[in-house]
Design a protein around this motif. Structure first.
Motif, PDB file in Angstrom:
ATOM      1  N   GLY A   8       0.848  -1.194   0.000  1.00  0.00           N
ATOM      2  CA  GLY A   8       0.000   0.000   0.000  1.00  0.00           C
ATOM      3  C   GLY A   8       0.881   1.241   0.000  1.00  0.00           C
ATOM      4  N   ASN A   9       0.516   2.209  -0.828  1.00  0.00           N
ATOM      5  CA  ASN A   9       1.223   3.493  -0.852  1.00  0.00           C
ATOM      6  C   ASN A   9       0.263   4.557  -0.343  1.00  0.00           C
ATOM      7  OD1 ASN A   9       2.689   5.792  -1.397  1.00  0.00           O
ATOM      8  ND2 ASN A   9       2.240   5.772  -3.599  1.00  0.00           N
ATOM      9  N   TRP A  10       0.564   5.041   0.861  1.00  0.00           N
ATOM     10  CA  TRP A  10      -0.351   6.012   1.473  1.00  0.00           C
ATOM     11  C   TRP A  10      -0.165   7.430   0.950  1.00  0.00           C
ATOM     12  CZ3 TRP A  10      -0.357   4.577   7.435  1.00  0.00           C
ATOM     13  CH2 TRP A  10      -1.119   3.422   7.606  1.00  0.00           C
ATOM     14  N   LYS A  11       0.834   7.657   0.116  1.00  0.00           N
ATOM     15  CA  LYS A  11       1.117   9.016  -0.391  1.00  0.00           C
ATOM     16  C   LYS A  11       1.169   9.996   0.795  1.00  0.00           C
ATOM     17  CE  LYS A  11      -1.505   7.705  -4.437  1.00  0.00           C
ATOM     18  NZ  LYS A  11      -1.286   7.981  -5.838  1.00  0.00           N
ATOM     19  N   MET A  12       0.575  11.205   0.681  1.00  0.00           N
ATOM     20  CA  MET A  12       0.636  12.168   1.792  1.00  0.00           C
ATOM     21  C   MET A  12      -0.706  12.168   2.545  1.00  0.00           C
ATOM     22  SD  MET A  12       1.998  16.100   1.685  1.00  0.00           S
ATOM     23  CE  MET A  12       0.449  16.870   1.239  1.00  0.00           C
ATOM     24  N   GLU A  18      -3.791   8.526  13.119  1.00  0.00           N
ATOM     25  CA  GLU A  18      -4.583   7.769  12.126  1.00  0.00           C
ATOM     26  C   GLU A  18      -3.830   6.518  11.660  1.00  0.00           C
ATOM     27  OE1 GLU A  18      -7.010  11.629  10.267  1.00  0.00           O
ATOM     28  OE2 GLU A  18      -5.155  10.966   9.328  1.00  0.00           O
ATOM     29  N   ALA A  19      -2.507   6.634  11.547  1.00  0.00           N
ATOM     30  CA  ALA A  19      -1.706   5.476  11.129  1.00  0.00           C
ATOM     31  C   ALA A  19      -1.769   4.387  12.197  1.00  0.00           C
ATOM     32  CB  ALA A  19      -0.264   5.902  10.877  1.00  0.00           C
ATOM     33  N   LYS A  20      -1.687   4.804  13.454  1.00  0.00           N
ATOM     34  CA  LYS A  20      -1.757   3.816  14.552  1.00  0.00           C
ATOM     35  C   LYS A  20      -3.119   3.127  14.567  1.00  0.00           C
ATOM     36  CE  LYS A  20       1.536   5.648  17.880  1.00  0.00           C
ATOM     37  NZ  LYS A  20       1.709   6.446  19.085  1.00  0.00           N
ATOM     38  N   ALA A  21      -4.176   3.902  14.356  1.00  0.00           N
ATOM     39  CA  ALA A  21      -5.524   3.317  14.343  1.00  0.00           C
ATOM     40  C   ALA A  21      -5.645   2.319  13.186  1.00  0.00           C
ATOM     41  CB  ALA A  21      -6.569   4.424  14.211  1.00  0.00           C
ATOM     42  N   PHE A  22      -5.096   2.673  12.022  1.00  0.00           N
ATOM     43  CA  PHE A  22      -5.108   1.750  10.876  1.00  0.00           C
ATOM     44  C   PHE A  22      -4.380   0.461  11.264  1.00  0.00           C
ATOM     45  CE2 PHE A  22      -3.177  -0.387   7.342  1.00  0.00           C
ATOM     46  CZ  PHE A  22      -4.055  -0.272   6.277  1.00  0.00           C
ATOM     47  N   ALA A  23      -3.191   0.622  11.852  1.00  0.00           N
ATOM     48  CA  ALA A  23      -2.355  -0.552  12.157  1.00  0.00           C
ATOM     49  C   ALA A  23      -3.104  -1.502  13.091  1.00  0.00           C
ATOM     50  CB  ALA A  23      -1.036  -0.102  12.782  1.00  0.00           C
ATOM     51  N   LYS A  24      -3.753  -0.945  14.092  1.00  0.00           N
ATOM     52  CA  LYS A  24      -4.485  -1.810  15.055  1.00  0.00           C
ATOM     53  C   LYS A  24      -5.601  -2.566  14.338  1.00  0.00           C
ATOM     54  CE  LYS A  24      -3.291   0.031  19.455  1.00  0.00           C
ATOM     55  NZ  LYS A  24      -2.383   1.154  19.143  1.00  0.00           N
ATOM     56  N   PHE A  43       7.050   9.889   6.096  1.00  0.00           N
ATOM     57  CA  PHE A  43       8.160   9.723   7.036  1.00  0.00           C
ATOM     58  C   PHE A  43       7.736   9.752   8.504  1.00  0.00           C
ATOM     59  CE2 PHE A  43      10.856  11.461   3.441  1.00  0.00           C
ATOM     60  CZ  PHE A  43      11.433  10.228   3.159  1.00  0.00           C
ATOM     61  N   THR A  44       6.842  10.695   8.855  1.00  0.00           N
ATOM     62  CA  THR A  44       6.535  10.856  10.283  1.00  0.00           C
ATOM     63  C   THR A  44       5.865   9.617  10.884  1.00  0.00           C
ATOM     64  OG1 THR A  44       4.444  11.891   9.704  1.00  0.00           O
ATOM     65  CG2 THR A  44       6.286  13.381  10.197  1.00  0.00           C
ATOM     66  N   GLN A  45       5.270   8.792  10.047  1.00  0.00           N
ATOM     67  CA  GLN A  45       4.538   7.630  10.575  1.00  0.00           C
ATOM     68  C   GLN A  45       5.358   6.353  10.615  1.00  0.00           C
ATOM     69  OE1 GLN A  45       1.322   7.522   7.807  1.00  0.00           O
ATOM     70  NE2 GLN A  45       1.152   9.721   7.967  1.00  0.00           N
ATOM     71  N   LEU A  46       6.556   6.405  10.034  1.00  0.00           N
ATOM     72  CA  LEU A  46       7.310   5.163   9.857  1.00  0.00           C
ATOM     73  C   LEU A  46       7.651   4.474  11.174  1.00  0.00           C
ATOM     74  CD1 LEU A  46       9.667   6.197   6.903  1.00  0.00           C
ATOM     75  CD2 LEU A  46       7.655   4.732   6.804  1.00  0.00           C
ATOM     76  N   GLN A  47       8.171   5.276  12.122  1.00  0.00           N
ATOM     77  CA  GLN A  47       8.609   4.670  13.380  1.00  0.00           C
ATOM     78  C   GLN A  47       7.446   4.007  14.132  1.00  0.00           C
ATOM     79  OE1 GLN A  47      11.179   7.410  15.366  1.00  0.00           O
ATOM     80  NE2 GLN A  47      12.239   5.758  16.447  1.00  0.00           N
ATOM     81  N   SER A  48       6.296   4.687  14.182  1.00  0.00           N
ATOM     82  CA  SER A  48       5.130   4.097  14.867  1.00  0.00           C
ATOM     83  C   SER A  48       4.704   2.821  14.165  1.00  0.00           C
ATOM     84  CB  SER A  48       3.920   5.021  14.846  1.00  0.00           C
ATOM     85  OG  SER A  48       4.263   6.305  15.125  1.00  0.00           O
ATOM     86  N   LEU A  49       4.704   2.852  12.823  1.00  0.00           N
ATOM     87  CA  LEU A  49       4.244   1.661  12.094  1.00  0.00           C
ATOM     88  C   LEU A  49       5.215   0.489  12.278  1.00  0.00           C
ATOM     89  CD1 LEU A  49       2.817   3.088   8.742  1.00  0.00           C
ATOM     90  CD2 LEU A  49       1.545   2.145  10.669  1.00  0.00           C
ATOM     91  N   VAL A  50       6.524   0.782  12.281  1.00  0.00           N
ATOM     92  CA  VAL A  50       7.502  -0.298  12.501  1.00  0.00           C
ATOM     93  C   VAL A  50       7.208  -0.946  13.853  1.00  0.00           C
ATOM     94  CG1 VAL A  50       9.949  -0.776  12.974  1.00  0.00           C
ATOM     95  CG2 VAL A  50       9.321   0.631  11.002  1.00  0.00           C
ATOM     96  N   SER A  51       6.934  -0.136  14.865  1.00  0.00           N
ATOM     97  CA  SER A  51       6.686  -0.749  16.174  1.00  0.00           C
ATOM     98  C   SER A  51       5.301  -1.414  16.237  1.00  0.00           C
ATOM     99  CB  SER A  51       6.974   0.253  17.291  1.00  0.00           C
ATOM    100  OG  SER A  51       5.817   0.802  17.793  1.00  0.00           O
ATOM    101  N   GLU A  52       4.279  -0.813  15.637  1.00  0.00           N
ATOM    102  CA  GLU A  52       2.933  -1.437  15.626  1.00  0.00           C
ATOM    103  C   GLU A  52       2.951  -2.790  14.890  1.00  0.00           C
ATOM    104  OE1 GLU A  52       0.007  -0.644  16.950  1.00  0.00           O
ATOM    105  OE2 GLU A  52       0.592   1.301  17.781  1.00  0.00           O
ATOM    106  N   GLU A 238      -7.797   2.213   3.592  1.00  0.00           N
ATOM    107  CA  GLU A 238      -8.874   1.642   4.415  1.00  0.00           C
ATOM    108  C   GLU A 238      -8.571   0.175   4.718  1.00  0.00           C
ATOM    109  OE1 GLU A 238     -12.833   2.450   2.812  1.00  0.00           O
ATOM    110  OE2 GLU A 238     -11.913   4.104   1.691  1.00  0.00           O
ATOM    111  N   PRO A 239      -8.461  -0.164   6.008  1.00  0.00           N
ATOM    112  CA  PRO A 239      -8.099  -1.532   6.383  1.00  0.00           C
ATOM    113  C   PRO A 239      -8.964  -2.600   5.703  1.00  0.00           C
ATOM    114  CG  PRO A 239      -8.163  -0.156   8.335  1.00  0.00           C
ATOM    115  CD  PRO A 239      -8.635   0.695   7.195  1.00  0.00           C
ATOM    116  N   LEU A 240     -10.279  -2.366   5.655  1.00  0.00           N
ATOM    117  CA  LEU A 240     -11.167  -3.402   5.103  1.00  0.00           C
ATOM    118  C   LEU A 240     -10.934  -3.624   3.611  1.00  0.00           C
ATOM    119  CD1 LEU A 240     -14.522  -2.709   6.961  1.00  0.00           C
ATOM    120  CD2 LEU A 240     -13.109  -4.772   7.112  1.00  0.00           C
ATOM    121  N   LYS A 241     -10.664  -2.528   2.896  1.00  0.00           N
ATOM    122  CA  LYS A 241     -10.402  -2.669   1.459  1.00  0.00           C
ATOM    123  C   LYS A 241      -9.035  -3.298   1.234  1.00  0.00           C
ATOM    124  CE  LYS A 241     -13.173   0.962  -0.611  1.00  0.00           C
ATOM    125  NZ  LYS A 241     -13.186   2.236  -1.284  1.00  0.00           N
TER     126      LYS A 241
END
Ligand code: PEP
Length: 248
Positions: A8-12, A18-24, A43-52, A238-241
């Motif tokens: 998935g490419n989230w672009k900007m 929101e990224a954390k909520a998606f990951a969960k 970039f700003t979401q990378l660290q949270s996503l790596v840990s999630e 969207e997680p479901l899609k």
């Protein structure tokens, strides 16, 4: 054997929250599969996503990187900086970067080489625009992009690169290339890779299709012989899609 790869490419889009909520939500839907899965986030979401996503089997990628190790390049990030936060992949040469941010075949090649000196795996985007397709120049153009991108890269490193064929006219437009058009170009990319390297090397390189992939067309696209995966923009938000596409 090539392992299917859906990214998935989230672009900007999306804040960290929101990224954390998606990951969960996505982790709860995701079951270990034979399909490699990744999210390319800002970039700003990378660290949270790596840990999630740690231990989940879901990989995380950046959308861009600079090719120099360090220097006076305001606003840029180096390969080492991405390695430090344990990013798995990085996009190179997305058409939006070529179109709006001056990415050229030359910088694409330099970025691939810089990434191949690290543990981060590149996903190289190539694709023609509408005018080039209508003029019958699509194969020539995409072939030239592939040749320029892999210039000076040996076969051992080339195998680490995923190629994403993304016709510019199909990105974010709702227009999808027909499965046959996409398959045909992916076959053509593999022929170019065979010319550059050899059949064995070309057979190992994963080639994705990208351009308005959604749950409704993912199965048909993924069933095409030459298409090994998909790079998904809008529908990956969207997680479901996105899970439906991963479970094509
Ligand atoms: C993309 O961003 O690479 C992409 C293919 O976008 P979309 O799926 O929205 O066309």
């Amino acid at each position: 054997m090539r392992i299917p790869f859906i990214a998935g490419n989230w672009k900007m889009y999306k804040t960290i929250a929101e990224a954390k909520a998606f990951a969960k939500e996505f982790k709860a839907l995701y079951h270990d599969t034979d399909v490699k899965t990744a999210i390319f986030a800002p970039f700003t979401q990378l660290q949270s996503l790596v840990s999630e996503f740690d231990g989940s089997g879901i990989a995380v990628g950046a959308q861009n990187v600079h090719f120099e190790k360090e220097g006076a390049f305001t606003g840029e990030l180096s390969v080492q900086m991405l390695e430090e936060i344990k990013v798995d992949y990085c996009l190179v040469g997305h058409s939006e970067r070529r179109q709006y941010f001056g990415e050229t075949d030359e910088t694409v090649n330099l970025k691939l080489k810089a990434l191949l000196c690290s543990k981060i795996l590149p996903v190289l985007c190539v694709g023609e625009n509408l005018e080039e397709r209508e003029e019958g120049k699509a194969k020539l153009l995409v072939g030239a992009q592939v040749k320029a991108a892999f210039d000076g890269i040996d076969s051992k490193d080339a195998e680490k690169v995923t190629v994403a064929y993304e016709p510019v006219w199909a990105i974010g437009t709702g227009k999808t290339a027909t499965p046959e058009q996409a398959n045909d170009m992916c076959a053509c990319i593999r022929e170019t890779l065979t010319e550059l390297y050899d059949e064995e090397t070309a057979d190992r390189i994963v080639i994705q299709y990208g351009g308005s992939v959604k749950p409704e067309n993912a199965t048909e696209i993924m069933n095409m012989e030459e298409i090994d995966g998909a790079l998904v923009g809008g529908a990956s938000l969207e997680p479901l899609k996105f899970i439906e596409i991963v479970n094509f």
